[in-house]
Design a protein around this motif. Structure first.
Motif, PDB file in Angstrom:
ATOM      1  N   ARG A   1      -1.322  13.655-125.268  1.00 55.84           N
ATOM      2  CA  ARG A   1      -1.336  14.290-127.101  1.00 55.84           C
ATOM      3  C   ARG A   1      -0.441  14.028-127.588  1.00 55.84           C
ATOM      4  NH1 ARG A   1      -2.954  20.167-124.593  1.00 55.84           N
ATOM      5  NH2 ARG A   1      -4.823  18.640-123.548  1.00 55.84           N
ATOM      6  N   TYR A   2       0.814  14.009-127.197  1.00 59.29           N
ATOM      7  CA  TYR A   2       1.906  13.947-128.479  1.00 59.29           C
ATOM      8  C   TYR A   2       2.224  12.552-128.702  1.00 59.29           C
ATOM      9  CZ  TYR A   2       4.489  13.928-123.873  1.00 59.29           C
ATOM     10  OH  TYR A   2       4.835  13.540-122.664  1.00 59.29           O
ATOM     11  N   LYS A   3       1.841  11.513-128.030  1.00 61.98           N
ATOM     12  CA  LYS A   3       2.372   9.719-128.254  1.00 61.98           C
ATOM     13  C   LYS A   3       2.612   9.835-129.470  1.00 61.98           C
ATOM     14  CE  LYS A   3       1.088   5.330-126.787  1.00 61.98           C
ATOM     15  NZ  LYS A   3       0.082   4.237-126.168  1.00 61.98           N
ATOM     16  N   ALA A   4       1.769   9.716-130.356  1.00 62.73           N
ATOM     17  CA  ALA A   4       1.548   9.576-132.268  1.00 62.73           C
ATOM     18  C   ALA A   4       3.258  10.030-132.791  1.00 62.73           C
ATOM     19  CB  ALA A   4       0.853  10.441-132.668  1.00 62.73           C
ATOM     20  N   ALA A   5       2.827  11.325-132.139  1.00 63.31           N
ATOM     21  CA  ALA A   5       4.176  12.647-133.000  1.00 63.31           C
ATOM     22  C   ALA A   5       5.793  12.111-132.642  1.00 63.31           C
ATOM     23  CB  ALA A   5       4.041  13.768-132.748  1.00 63.31           C
ATOM     24  N   LEU A   6       5.441  11.492-131.060  1.00 65.83           N
ATOM     25  CA  LEU A   6       6.566  11.487-130.852  1.00 65.83           C
ATOM     26  C   LEU A   6       7.321  10.050-130.712  1.00 65.83           C
ATOM     27  CD1 LEU A   6       9.033  11.346-128.647  1.00 65.83           C
ATOM     28  CD2 LEU A   6       8.291  11.105-126.418  1.00 65.83           C
ATOM     29  N   SER A   7       6.467   8.569-130.833  1.00 68.54           N
ATOM     30  CA  SER A   7       6.590   8.182-131.303  1.00 68.54           C
ATOM     31  C   SER A   7       7.482   7.163-132.676  1.00 68.54           C
ATOM     32  CB  SER A   7       5.636   6.739-131.612  1.00 68.54           C
ATOM     33  OG  SER A   7       4.910   6.464-129.913  1.00 68.54           O
ATOM     34  N   GLU A   8       6.558   8.078-133.536  1.00 62.88           N
ATOM     35  CA  GLU A   8       7.410   8.511-135.073  1.00 62.88           C
ATOM     36  C   GLU A   8       8.455   9.235-134.787  1.00 62.88           C
ATOM     37  OE1 GLU A   8       7.461   7.950-139.495  1.00 62.88           O
ATOM     38  OE2 GLU A   8       6.045   7.326-137.990  1.00 62.88           O
ATOM     39  N   ALA A   9       8.688   9.814-133.947  1.00 57.73           N
ATOM     40  CA  ALA A   9      10.623  11.032-134.271  1.00 57.73           C
ATOM     41  C   ALA A   9      10.923   9.917-133.408  1.00 57.73           C
ATOM     42  CB  ALA A   9       9.839  11.747-133.458  1.00 57.73           C
ATOM     43  N   LEU A  10      11.148   8.736-132.908  1.00 59.92           N
ATOM     44  CA  LEU A  10      11.953   7.255-132.183  1.00 59.92           C
ATOM     45  C   LEU A  10      12.107   6.635-133.556  1.00 59.92           C
ATOM     46  CD1 LEU A  10      11.032   8.395-128.699  1.00 59.92           C
ATOM     47  CD2 LEU A  10      13.355   8.764-129.675  1.00 59.92           C
ATOM     48  N   ARG A  11      10.972   6.665-134.217  1.00 54.62           N
ATOM     49  CA  ARG A  11      11.289   5.128-135.112  1.00 54.62           C
ATOM     50  C   ARG A  11      12.487   4.375-135.385  1.00 54.62           C
ATOM     51  NH1 ARG A  11       6.844   2.438-136.915  1.00 54.62           N
ATOM     52  NH2 ARG A  11       5.585   4.477-136.545  1.00 54.62           N
ATOM     53  N   GLY A  12      12.725   3.625-135.085  1.00 53.48           N
ATOM     54  CA  GLY A  12      13.753   2.906-135.752  1.00 53.48           C
ATOM     55  C   GLY A  12      14.715   2.912-135.438  1.00 53.48           C
ATOM     56  N   THR A  13      15.464   4.198-134.068  1.00 51.96           N
ATOM     57  CA  THR A  13      16.038   4.768-132.916  1.00 51.96           C
ATOM     58  C   THR A  13      16.536   4.023-132.140  1.00 51.96           C
ATOM     59  OG1 THR A  13      14.973   5.818-132.099  1.00 51.96           O
ATOM     60  CG2 THR A  13      15.783   7.758-133.644  1.00 51.96           C
ATOM     61  N   GLY A  14      15.464   3.218-131.900  1.00 49.73           N
ATOM     62  CA  GLY A  14      15.635   2.378-130.600  1.00 49.73           C
ATOM     63  C   GLY A  14      15.734   2.966-128.931  1.00 49.73           C
ATOM     64  N   ALA A  15      15.343   3.698-129.514  1.00 53.00           N
ATOM     65  CA  ALA A  15      16.391   4.822-127.626  1.00 53.00           C
ATOM     66  C   ALA A  15      14.170   5.660-127.420  1.00 53.00           C
ATOM     67  CB  ALA A  15      16.006   5.906-128.159  1.00 53.00           C
ATOM     68  N   LYS A  16      14.276   5.093-125.941  1.00 51.51           N
ATOM     69  CA  LYS A  16      13.061   5.818-124.997  1.00 51.51           C
ATOM     70  C   LYS A  16      12.759   7.010-125.120  1.00 51.51           C
ATOM     71  CE  LYS A  16      12.583   1.470-123.583  1.00 51.51           C
ATOM     72  NZ  LYS A  16      12.332   0.940-121.547  1.00 51.51           N
ATOM     73  N   SER A  17      13.417   7.782-125.300  1.00 48.59           N
ATOM     74  CA  SER A  17      13.945   8.813-125.360  1.00 48.59           C
ATOM     75  C   SER A  17      14.709   9.681-126.296  1.00 48.59           C
ATOM     76  CB  SER A  17      14.128   9.751-124.172  1.00 48.59           C
ATOM     77  OG  SER A  17      14.894  11.264-123.761  1.00 48.59           O
ATOM     78  N   LEU A  18      13.363  11.234-126.608  1.00 51.52           N
ATOM     79  CA  LEU A  18      13.891  11.787-127.961  1.00 51.52           C
ATOM     80  C   LEU A  18      14.912  13.036-127.139  1.00 51.52           C
ATOM     81  CD1 LEU A  18      13.475  12.796-130.723  1.00 51.52           C
ATOM     82  CD2 LEU A  18      12.113  14.169-130.161  1.00 51.52           C
ATOM     83  N   TYR A  19      15.061  13.791-126.079  1.00 46.84           N
ATOM     84  CA  TYR A  19      15.475  14.370-125.783  1.00 46.84           C
ATOM     85  C   TYR A  19      17.596  13.334-125.713  1.00 46.84           C
ATOM     86  CZ  TYR A  19      17.282  17.847-122.439  1.00 46.84           C
ATOM     87  OH  TYR A  19      17.890  18.834-121.324  1.00 46.84           O
ATOM     88  N   ALA A  20      17.192  12.607-124.767  1.00 40.42           N
ATOM     89  CA  ALA A  20      18.274  12.277-124.608  1.00 40.42           C
ATOM     90  C   ALA A  20      18.626  11.478-125.984  1.00 40.42           C
ATOM     91  CB  ALA A  20      18.063  10.484-124.270  1.00 40.42           C
ATOM     92  N   TYR A  21      18.500  11.008-126.970  1.00 35.26           N
ATOM     93  CA  TYR A  21      18.397  10.546-128.106  1.00 35.26           C
ATOM     94  C   TYR A  21      19.790  11.714-129.604  1.00 35.26           C
ATOM     95  CZ  TYR A  21      18.868   8.605-132.300  1.00 35.26           C
ATOM     96  OH  TYR A  21      19.288   8.045-134.113  1.00 35.26           O
ATOM     97  N   ALA A  22      18.511  12.780-129.012  1.00 37.46           N
ATOM     98  CA  ALA A  22      19.069  14.089-129.897  1.00 37.46           C
ATOM     99  C   ALA A  22      20.335  14.696-128.881  1.00 37.46           C
ATOM    100  CB  ALA A  22      17.698  15.264-129.640  1.00 37.46           C
ATOM    101  N   SER A  23      20.417  14.583-127.334  1.00 37.32           N
ATOM    102  CA  SER A  23      22.189  14.872-127.036  1.00 37.32           C
ATOM    103  C   SER A  23      22.929  14.475-127.454  1.00 37.32           C
ATOM    104  CB  SER A  23      21.712  15.039-125.764  1.00 37.32           C
ATOM    105  OG  SER A  23      20.087  15.780-124.955  1.00 37.32           O
ATOM    106  N   GLU A  24      22.754  13.295-128.086  1.00 36.43           N
ATOM    107  CA  GLU A  24      23.911  12.361-128.508  1.00 36.43           C
ATOM    108  C   GLU A  24      24.087  12.248-129.990  1.00 36.43           C
ATOM    109  OE1 GLU A  24      25.178   7.644-128.149  1.00 36.43           O
ATOM    110  OE2 GLU A  24      23.672   8.675-126.422  1.00 36.43           O
ATOM    111  N   HIS A  25      22.923  12.334-130.575  1.00 34.31           N
ATOM    112  CA  HIS A  25      23.149  11.835-132.117  1.00 34.31           C
ATOM    113  C   HIS A  25      22.880  13.343-132.733  1.00 34.31           C
ATOM    114  CE1 HIS A  25      23.583   8.302-131.861  1.00 34.31           C
ATOM    115  NE2 HIS A  25      22.480   7.725-130.385  1.00 34.31           N
ATOM    116  N   TYR A  26      21.970  14.807-132.673  1.00 28.96           N
ATOM    117  CA  TYR A  26      21.749  15.290-133.390  1.00 28.96           C
ATOM    118  C   TYR A  26      22.755  16.342-133.625  1.00 28.96           C
ATOM    119  CZ  TYR A  26      16.818  13.804-134.190  1.00 28.96           C
ATOM    120  OH  TYR A  26      15.746  13.590-133.815  1.00 28.96           O
ATOM    121  N   THR A  27      22.919  17.157-134.146  1.00 32.51           N
ATOM    122  CA  THR A  27      23.491  18.135-134.266  1.00 32.51           C
ATOM    123  C   THR A  27      23.440  19.557-133.851  1.00 32.51           C
ATOM    124  OG1 THR A  27      25.129  17.533-136.420  1.00 32.51           O
ATOM    125  CG2 THR A  27      25.234  20.152-135.806  1.00 32.51           C
TER     126      THR A  27
END
Length: 400
Positions: A68-94
């Motif tokens: 049910r969260y597929k659309a929201a997650l895809s939008e959050a990852l748009r342009g990052t090239g990442a598959k995992s928001l958890y992994a991407y945020a861990s590396e790039h977020y403050t």
């Protein structure tokens, strides 16, 4: 092993890690009211994070899942090239820790979703022993991962609400008081790990204290050798001697109309909760782990008003000692009507004595030895589940 979570703000590229707040990262280790992670989340949503895309995201949240969260997650990852928001945020977020956020409790009580036109009153969330915070579970991604989440939700229909606010997170607003001119329906997701059924607290009305077992269903914790029973006996042998102490059910809206309880009845009548269970849960202090659970050999229960006593050595047990129901909690019970799982039922032995000592609770005295100069007749309520008794191969015996 398990599923681990971060709270991420996609718009501000910031995150809250439970580890930074000295908690484990599994959902069940931090997702409860009063936790510093939850306080930080609520306070941020009231201020800097208001209107942002904020999610609780697990390390298993992948846009490839049909969720049910597929659309929201895809939008959050748009342009990052990442598959995992958890992994991407861990590396790039403050990361924001306790020193970077407000972790004080500012009495935020209401959570509004303007897109769905509903609101949550946190005072109406099940508390019992877990008091799970609903918001992270409504905005979570990855709780339905193959590895499984960290809560076993009961009742099962609670699972249907998990992640359902992911598409409307921008419309969330938290508030300390009801919003003016907003007439939405109240939404109660009912997240709890506590089994369905009737639940009980032990409450001290005079000292405004309460405590309960993890499983609050009555027959789950009234075994003679249960720590809950030892705590009750020890308290009545000490600081609670002479107090009004009851074992009260969550749905009991009456039953404490005893002499000396007029003030209590008036207080409950004016309250929002009406019942003693919910009122005590909100207004009384929980004992927590500060009470000794040791068995100090309490054997005799005296009721001086009724001029009778119970010898715990004469309580019925099976030859295998599979069950020995402690009489005192049942003699002080308010709200057991025998129609719920793990309640004593009308067909069970001793049912007619349920709550018998409530009206004379101040006259109860517990002791290790017989009281000198007291010559009362012995009272044997003989509480026993008949369905268990019929299943035993051996006879019921009385221990001497």
């Amino acid at each position: 092993m398990g599923v681990y979570y971060l709270i991420v703000n996609v718009d501000k590229k910031e995150l809250l890690s439970p580890h930074d707040f000295d908690h484990g990262a599994k959902m069940a280790e931090w997702c409860y009211q009063g936790n510093r992670v939850i306080l930080a989340l609520h306070n941020l949503l009231e201020n800097r994070w208001k209107g942002d895309r904020v999610y609780a995201v697990s390390d298993y949240a992948l846009a490839s899942y049909d969720s049910r969260y597929k659309a929201a997650l895809s939008e959050a990852l748009r342009g990052t090239g990442a598959k995992s928001l958890y992994a991407y945020a861990s590396e790039h977020y403050t990361p924001l820790g306790p020193e970077d956020t407000d972790i004080e409790d500012h009495d935020i009580r209401y959570i509004y979703n303007h897109a769905l036109k509903v609101f949550i009153d946190l005072e109406h969330c099940p508390r019992y022993t877990d008091w799970i915070a609903p918001l992270p579970l409504l905005i979570v991604m990855g709780h339905d991962a193959p590895a499984g989440g960290n809560f076993d939700f009961l009742p099962e229909e609670c699972v249907d609400h998990v992640g359902t606010w992911c598409d409307t997170v921008r419309s969330i607003e938290v508030s300390r008081t009801p919003l003016k001119n907003v007439d939405y329906a109240e939404f109660r997701p009912g997240f709890t790990e506590v089994p369905t059924g009737r639940h009980y607290y032990i409450v001290n009305v005079d000292k405004r204290l309460l405590f309960g077992a993890y499983d609050l269903q009555l027959l789950s914790w009234v075994c003679c050798r249960c720590e809950m029973v030892h705590i009750l006996h020890n308290l009545l042998a000490g600081d609670w001697k002479g107090d009004r102490v009851y074992v009260v059910a969550n749905d009991a809206l009456k039953g404490w109309e005893f002499p000396g309880n007029d003030e209590l009845c008036a207080e409950l009548a004016k309250s929002e909760e009406k019942g003693l269970f919910l009122y005590a849960e909100k207004h009384f202090t929980g004992l927590g782990a500060v009470v000794g659970t040791e068995d100090h050999g309490i054997r005799y229960l005296y009721n001086h008003a009724l001029k009778e006593y119970v010898d715990l050595k004469h309580c019925p047990v099976s030859e295998e000692d599979r069950a020995c129901i402690a009489p005192l909690p049942l003699l002080l019970t308010i709200g057991n009507v025998g129609d719920a799982a793990l309640d004593l039922a009308p067909e069970d032995d001793g049912f007619e004595h349920m709550g018998k000592w409530c009206a004379s609770v101040r006259s109860i005295e517990v002791s290790k030895e017989p009281l000198p100069g007291v010559d009362y007749p012995e009272f044997r309520p003989n509480f026993l589940e008949r369905k268990e008794r019929n299943a035993w191969s051996g006879p019921i015996i009385v221990t001497e």
